[in-house]
Design a protein around this motif. Structure first.
Motif, PDB file in Angstrom:
ATOM      1  N   ASP A   5       0.825  -1.219   0.000  1.00 44.94           N
ATOM      2  CA  ASP A   5       0.000   0.000   0.000  1.00 44.94           C
ATOM      3  C   ASP A   5       0.858   1.269   0.000  1.00 44.94           C
ATOM      4  OD1 ASP A   5       1.132  -0.294   2.456  1.00 44.94           O
ATOM      5  OD2 ASP A   5      -0.645   0.350   3.592  1.00 44.94           O
ATOM      6  N   ALA A   6       2.132   1.094  -0.276  1.00 44.32           N
ATOM      7  CA  ALA A   6       3.051   2.229  -0.154  1.00 44.32           C
ATOM      8  C   ALA A   6       2.815   3.285  -1.230  1.00 44.32           C
ATOM      9  CB  ALA A   6       4.480   1.739  -0.207  1.00 44.32           C
ATOM     10  N   LYS A   7       2.933   4.527  -0.816  1.00 48.35           N
ATOM     11  CA  LYS A   7       2.903   5.641  -1.768  1.00 48.35           C
ATOM     12  C   LYS A   7       4.316   6.155  -2.000  1.00 48.35           C
ATOM     13  CE  LYS A   7      -1.370   5.736  -2.657  1.00 48.35           C
ATOM     14  NZ  LYS A   7      -1.488   4.889  -3.832  1.00 48.35           N
ATOM     15  N   ILE A   8       5.159   5.806  -1.060  1.00 50.44           N
ATOM     16  CA  ILE A   8       6.570   6.187  -1.160  1.00 50.44           C
ATOM     17  C   ILE A   8       7.404   4.922  -1.000  1.00 50.44           C
ATOM     18  CG2 ILE A   8       8.450   7.495  -0.063  1.00 50.44           C
ATOM     19  CD1 ILE A   8       6.196   9.438   0.942  1.00 50.44           C
ATOM     20  N   ALA A   9       8.388   4.771  -1.884  1.00 56.90           N
ATOM     21  CA  ALA A   9       9.249   3.591  -1.784  1.00 56.90           C
ATOM     22  C   ALA A   9      10.693   4.021  -1.582  1.00 56.90           C
ATOM     23  CB  ALA A   9       9.143   2.741  -3.047  1.00 56.90           C
ATOM     24  N   ILE A  10      11.345   3.301  -0.686  1.00 59.44           N
ATOM     25  CA  ILE A  10      12.793   3.471  -0.563  1.00 59.44           C
ATOM     26  C   ILE A  10      13.420   2.319  -1.340  1.00 59.44           C
ATOM     27  CG2 ILE A  10      14.754   3.648   1.029  1.00 59.44           C
ATOM     28  CD1 ILE A  10      12.684   4.244   3.267  1.00 59.44           C
ATOM     29  N   VAL A  11      14.387   2.633  -2.168  1.00 59.90           N
ATOM     30  CA  VAL A  11      15.163   1.579  -2.827  1.00 59.90           C
ATOM     31  C   VAL A  11      16.560   1.644  -2.234  1.00 59.90           C
ATOM     32  CG1 VAL A  11      16.129   0.719  -4.997  1.00 59.90           C
ATOM     33  CG2 VAL A  11      13.809   1.644  -4.961  1.00 59.90           C
ATOM     34  N   ALA A  12      16.949   0.597  -1.545  1.00 55.45           N
ATOM     35  CA  ALA A  12      18.241   0.616  -0.858  1.00 55.45           C
ATOM     36  C   ALA A  12      18.902  -0.764  -0.935  1.00 55.45           C
ATOM     37  CB  ALA A  12      18.062   1.043   0.594  1.00 55.45           C
ATOM     38  N   TYR A  13      20.175  -0.772  -0.607  1.00 54.78           N
ATOM     39  CA  TYR A  13      20.945  -2.023  -0.671  1.00 54.78           C
ATOM     40  C   TYR A  13      22.056  -1.953   0.375  1.00 54.78           C
ATOM     41  CZ  TYR A  13      23.764   1.184  -3.420  1.00 54.78           C
ATOM     42  OH  TYR A  13      24.468   2.280  -3.834  1.00 54.78           O
ATOM     43  N   GLY A  14      22.631  -3.086   0.693  1.00 50.62           N
ATOM     44  CA  GLY A  14      23.740  -3.132   1.642  1.00 50.62           C
ATOM     45  C   GLY A  14      23.316  -2.640   3.014  1.00 50.62           C
ATOM     46  N   SER A  15      24.255  -2.086   3.765  1.00 52.56           N
ATOM     47  CA  SER A  15      23.937  -1.711   5.139  1.00 52.56           C
ATOM     48  C   SER A  15      22.908  -0.584   5.209  1.00 52.56           C
ATOM     49  CB  SER A  15      25.214  -1.356   5.914  1.00 52.56           C
ATOM     50  OG  SER A  15      25.897  -0.334   5.251  1.00 52.56           O
ATOM     51  N   VAL A  16      22.783   0.205   4.152  1.00 51.36           N
ATOM     52  CA  VAL A  16      21.772   1.276   4.135  1.00 51.36           C
ATOM     53  C   VAL A  16      20.362   0.677   4.164  1.00 51.36           C
ATOM     54  CG1 VAL A  16      20.867   3.247   2.843  1.00 51.36           C
ATOM     55  CG2 VAL A  16      23.337   2.874   2.964  1.00 51.36           C
ATOM     56  N   ALA A  17      20.214  -0.506   3.598  1.00 51.38           N
ATOM     57  CA  ALA A  17      18.893  -1.143   3.579  1.00 51.38           C
ATOM     58  C   ALA A  17      18.427  -1.475   4.993  1.00 51.38           C
ATOM     59  CB  ALA A  17      18.928  -2.405   2.719  1.00 51.38           C
ATOM     60  N   ARG A  18      19.385  -1.730   5.891  1.00 52.78           N
ATOM     61  CA  ARG A  18      19.027  -1.968   7.295  1.00 52.78           C
ATOM     62  C   ARG A  18      18.371  -0.729   7.892  1.00 52.78           C
ATOM     63  NH1 ARG A  18      22.647  -5.895  10.029  1.00 52.78           N
ATOM     64  NH2 ARG A  18      22.194  -4.850  11.964  1.00 52.78           N
ATOM     65  N   ALA A  19      19.027   0.413   7.652  1.00 49.06           N
ATOM     66  CA  ALA A  19      18.487   1.672   8.162  1.00 49.06           C
ATOM     67  C   ALA A  19      17.124   1.937   7.544  1.00 49.06           C
ATOM     68  CB  ALA A  19      19.459   2.805   7.857  1.00 49.06           C
ATOM     69  N   ALA A  20      17.024   1.656   6.247  1.00 49.90           N
ATOM     70  CA  ALA A  20      15.783   1.944   5.524  1.00 49.90           C
ATOM     71  C   ALA A  20      14.628   1.107   6.053  1.00 49.90           C
ATOM     72  CB  ALA A  20      15.997   1.691   4.030  1.00 49.90           C
ATOM     73  N   VAL A  26       5.159   4.284   3.718  1.00 52.42           N
ATOM     74  CA  VAL A  26       6.468   4.065   3.081  1.00 52.42           C
ATOM     75  C   VAL A  26       6.732   2.557   3.003  1.00 52.42           C
ATOM     76  CG1 VAL A  26       8.963   4.466   3.276  1.00 52.42           C
ATOM     77  CG2 VAL A  26       7.357   6.256   3.960  1.00 52.42           C
ATOM     78  N   GLY A  27       7.323   2.131   1.912  1.00 50.29           N
ATOM     79  CA  GLY A  27       7.752   0.732   1.756  1.00 50.29           C
ATOM     80  C   GLY A  27       9.209   0.686   1.337  1.00 50.29           C
ATOM     81  N   LEU A  28       9.760  -0.502   1.352  1.00 54.33           N
ATOM     82  CA  LEU A  28      11.179  -0.657   0.985  1.00 54.33           C
ATOM     83  C   LEU A  28      11.365  -1.764  -0.052  1.00 54.33           C
ATOM     84  CD1 LEU A  28      14.339  -0.421   1.418  1.00 54.33           C
ATOM     85  CD2 LEU A  28      14.040  -2.019   3.330  1.00 54.33           C
ATOM     86  N   LEU A  29      12.091  -1.424  -1.076  1.00 58.02           N
ATOM     87  CA  LEU A  29      12.580  -2.457  -1.996  1.00 58.02           C
ATOM     88  C   LEU A  29      14.075  -2.594  -1.734  1.00 58.02           C
ATOM     89  CD1 LEU A  29      12.388  -4.393  -4.441  1.00 58.02           C
ATOM     90  CD2 LEU A  29      12.777  -2.403  -5.915  1.00 58.02           C
TER      91      LEU A  29
END
Lengths: 382, 275, 91
Positions: free
Chosen positions: A277-292, A306-309
């Motif tokens: 249902d996200a309207k905003i997506a974070i696209v992250a990888y590596g250790s930044v994905a943990r924070a995301a 917000v969602g995360l890919l």
């Protein structure tokens, strides 16, 4: 160790990488001391002789990469590990592994750059180097785990992909996850899918070392197994001999890249969090994905959808995945510990279907969840 | 003489790409005759080369062959030997390949004393790229990048190998292929890092710039600068200046690397070490 | 006596057979220049011709120094063996 049940240990990221590599069947390691990757070499030096594997500390990074390729040609699964300055030096022979279609894994525990840069601080500055570091069009698989447990799992995948597609695979860690200690589930070998390279079974005089099967990957033969053939860094024909025939050159170079690009569906590993249902997506990888991942939680507590890919496979890059995501959300935020490298790929793949913004940090500190949230809120207020 | 050459070459690749009178083919012949005289199976030989004219050699022989990157033949060969010590591993290099870009690998392969035979075809020039001076170009000679004469000192590659830790070191020339074959045979038989440097010609690049334009003129020049090791030792410093000693410089038995690694495995498996 | 087969020129007498592969020969002149008995002369293309085959002592120097594997000497009575010990030929 193979008959033991799953063991739980507190391990450092680099140690988990060693565990994963050995489980996947790595039996040759060559390396050169460098921060923050040295613990991988140290672990291999301790562990490999116990299982009749081969460890070598070479005279430099270039030689390490070369020795790994030589070892792989005799049939051993082979790996090296380094960081930015060392990866720069390895590029020459990474290209050789690509054109010679020789399976191998290169671990890059990323630190700040350029040059000697920030040896003890994390970075994601090498993601484009991972893709295009060696010259010429070539295939590349690069995987980026984001926690210690995942390092073990993804190291196994990296070895598997290198064997399956006969190509160098880059495992991108960073200084933080390489040195961080976390709880790791060490599976038994039986619990894992382990892939070994395809071996040829044709008659010795009929062997064409670079004739691919339908999956675009040629079956391999070990040096010394009776299939004598030639491996060269020159563009070559199916027999393995240098060619200057335009048709042969084109066919070979396209197959080389396509064996990875067209098998993307098999290679792309990703994780999705709260994207439905996200309207905003974070696209992250590596250790930044943990924070995301934490950002997603914090945002949702505030009522922001917000969602995360999380991308684990960075290369090959899955355009379709991003394109689909862009048609689903209004905003994509790409936080990275560089000046915005993968964000360009995301922007390209999004084709304007959603706004794509970059959040970057290059001061040697990690990106924290609140920063990402603040960036999102700042964008929302505009 | 029985025709041993045909048994070992990839005939479909011939005639080879080397220029008329190029010594690479003479060295290849010596190498093949030496391997044949040892009765080795083709399957058990791995031959690795780097980049340059001489490095094309691996494409022409029917072994497990590898034409790698510039200067890197030895580390590739090291990976092969370490992983499968049963293979007879030979690295063929040119002088620029071995002594310049590959210089570090060369001394470290010698230091480890890993059981690899290095054959260096020393034509004292970068031939493939058009005659630039190499670390083996004698001082005062000309190259396309030394149009006023080379001011660099050249390496004594054999002395370098010997001091770096090799087991066997010898030098011969294409003028004396019998001797070259004999030295290569001894090197191949040696357990440890063995080096045979063969002084060779390059009429097209070296010769063109140094008034030695024909293969015969180059051959005559090589003959004129070659002196047997024993004779060389008696020469004055001045007399030694333009000469190259030929012969065997080192032949010792010291522990070999893959053997020593087996001991490491044994210690590790018995729970030894510093843990 | 000279015969020709697949670019191979074969010169022979009772003792000796000299085979020249004209497809591989690059006319460098090394074999001709260093033949101690001057058995070989160059033809118009620079390829070696065994004009004085009767003078051949089967020293093998032409074969050993040929950069192109383009000349071969055979003893027709028995195959000479290369003596690896001292680098000389034994028959």
């Amino acid at each position: 160790m193979s008959d033991e049940k799953q063991i739980v240990k507190i391990l450092q990221g680099n140690e988990a990488c060693v565990e994963g590599a050995l489980l996947a069947g790595i039996r040759f390691f060559a390396g050169y001391p460098i921060t923050p990757a040295s613990e991988i070499a140290e672990g291999m030096a301790r562990r490999l002789p116990k299982i009749d594997g081969k460890f070598m500390q070479m005279e430099d990074e270039i030689a390490s990469m070369a020795a790994v390729i030589g070892a792989s040609l005799t049939g051993l699964k082979a790996m090296t590990a380094s960081s930015g300055p060392g990866i720069c030096l390895k590029q020459e022979n990474i290209g050789f592994a690509a054109i010679g279609e020789i399976p191998c894994v290169i671990v890059n525990a990323q630190r700040g750059g350029p040059s000697t840069g920030l040896p003890t601080k994390p970075s994601q500055g090498d993601v484009m180097q991972a893709r295009w570091g060696t010259h010429g069009d070539h295939p590349m698989i690069a995987l980026a785990p984001s926690d210690v447990n995942e390092i073990l799992e993804i190291t196994v995948k990296a070895v598997n992909f290198s064997e399956k597609y006969r190509t160098p695979v880059m495992l991108l860690l960073d200084e933080v996850i390489a040195h961080m200690r976390e709880k790791v589930n060490i599976p038994s070998r039986e619990q894992l899918e382990i892939i070994d390279r395809k071996k040829t079974n044709v008659k010795k005089d009929e062997f064409l070392p670079f004739k691919a099967d339908e999956d675009m990957v040629p079956p391999m033969a070990d040096f010394g197994s009776g299939y004598r053939y030639h491996v060269t860094g020159l563009v070559h024909n199916e027999k393995g001999y240098p060619t200057s025939d335009a048709e042969e050159i084109d066919k070979f170079l396209r197959r080389l890249s396509n064996k990875v690009e067209l098998n993307k569906k098999d290679i792309v590993i990703k994780e999705e969090y709260s994207l439905d249902d996200a309207k905003i997506a974070i696209v992250a990888y590596g250790s930044v994905a943990r924070a995301a991942q934490r950002t997603v939680k914090l945002a949702r507590e505030k009522g922001i959808k917000v969602g995360l890919l999380k991308l684990i496979t960075l290369w090959p890059f899955d355009d379709d995945l991003i394109n689909q995501l862009a048609s689903q959300v209004d905003l994509i935020v790409v936080p990275e510990m560089n000046l915005g490298q993968m964000v360009r790929e995301v922007q390209r793949a999004a084709q304007g279907k959603s706004r794509v913004i970059s959040y970057t940090r290059i001061d040697g500190d990690l990106i924290n969840p609140i920063e990402i949230l603040e960036k999102i809120e700042e964008e929302m207020s505009q | 003489m029985k025709n041993v050459i045909e048994k070992y070459i990839r005939k479909e690749m011939f005639p080879h790409i080397w220029c008329p009178g190029c010594g690479n083919g003479i060295v290849l012949g010596a190498l093949i005759r030496a391997i044949d005289s040892l009765g080795w199976e083709k399957d058990e030989v791995a031959m690795v080369s780097g980049i340059g004219c001489s490095s094309r050699i691996t494409g022409y022989v029917d072994f497990n062959t590898m034409n790698t990157t510039h200067g890197r033949a030895l580390p590739f060969a090291t990976g092969i030997k370490m992983s499968n010590p049963k293979l007879k591993v030979i690295a063929v290099m040119g002088d620029g390949d071995c002594a310049a870009i590959g210089g570090n690998h060369f001394i470290h392969a010698a230091r480890r004393n890993i059981d690899i035979t290095a054959v260096i075809i020393n034509n004292m020039i970068y031939g493939m790229t058009g005659g630039q001076y190499s670390p083996m170009t004698p001082t005062g000679k000309f190259g396309s990048t030394a149009p006023y004469g080379n001011i660099d000192q050249n390496f004594d590659l054999s002395a370098l190998a010997a001091s770096a830790g090799a087991s066997y070191v010898a030098r011969s020339s294409i003028y004396n292929p019998n001797q070259g074959t004999r030295f290569i045979k001894k090197a191949l038989s040696k357990k440890g890092f063995s080096v045979v440097e063969i002084i060779s010609d390059c009429p097209i690049s070296y010769g063109r710039m140094n008034k030695l334009r024909t293969p015969v003129k180059m051959m005559e020049w090589i003959k004129s600068i070659s002196v047997p090791k024993k004779t060389w030792e008696k020469l004055s410093v001045e007399e030694k200046k333009d000469k190259i000693p030929m012969g065997e410089f080192l032949d010792i038995c010291i522990p070999e690397y893959t053997d020593k690694y087996k001991e490491v495995c044994a210690i590790a498996q018995e729970g030894g070490g510093n843990e | 006596m000279v015969t020709k087969k697949d670019n191979m020129k074969v010169y022979q007498n009772e003792e000796t057979k000299i085979i020249v592969n004209e497809e591989w020969c690059k006319s460098c002149g090394i074999c001709i220049n260093y033949c101690p008995k001057k058995v070989l002369v160059a033809n118009e293309k620079g390829y070696p011709v065994a004009e004085k085959i009767d003078d051949c002592i089967q020293c093998m120097l032409c074969e050993l120094r040929c950069p192109d594997f383009a000349i071969r000497v055979e003893n027709r009575k028995k195959v000479a063996n290369y003596n690896m010990k001292d680098g000389s030929l034994e028959d």
